[in-house]
Design an enzyme around this catalytic site. Structure first.
Site: not given
Length: 148
Positions: A77, A84-86, A117
């Site tokens: 992620n 940052i995939c958050l 994701d």
């Protein structure tokens, strides 16, 4: 509005810092912070120190801060640019959230990646199909980039 809120968060952080994190402004610029995260002990990032940059938008807290990891990390992620995939940094952002909560969320993302994701599909695939290889690669990157 933004600078008052940022100042309040800074005071709260100094008074009651979240476990294994620290954060504060870079020089005199309240809208540009640097944070440090310790790699969670129950993850392949244990022992690493990860630098994070935080840029607050002028309309904070109504818009999320831009947060990026400066330390290279092997994670599904987090990509090589440190993005940052958050969800809470994007569509799930809420003005009730604080930098303290964001940093804790990044720490839990290190412990529990979300391979469904991913920002880096190859790492997500390895995480799902060969966990041992993922963990040893993440550990060696941590030793190489986060323990200098």
């Amino acid at each position: 509005m933004a600078s008052k809120r940022i100042l309040k968060e800074l005071k709260d952080l100094q008074k009651d810092p979240p476990t294994s994190c620290s954060a504060g402004p870079v020089a005199e610029d309240m809208f540009h912070w640097q944070a440090t995260l310790m790699g969670p002990s129950d993850s392949p990032y244990a022992g690493g120190v990860f630098l994070v940059t935080i840029h607050f938008p002028p309309d904070y807290p109504f818009k999320p801060p831009k947060v990026a990891l400066k330390t290279k990390v092997f994670h599904p992620n987090i990509n090589s640019n440190g993005s940052i995939c958050l969800d809470i940094l994007k569509e799930q952002w809420s003005p009730a959230l604080t930098i303290s909560k964001v940093l804790l969320s990044i720490c839990s993302l290190l412990t529990d990646p979300n391979p469904d994701d991913p920002l880096v599909p190859e790492i997500a695939h390895m995480y799902k199909t060969d966990r041992a290889k993922y963990e040893s690669t993440a550990r060696s990157w941590t030793q190489k980039y986060a323990m200098g």
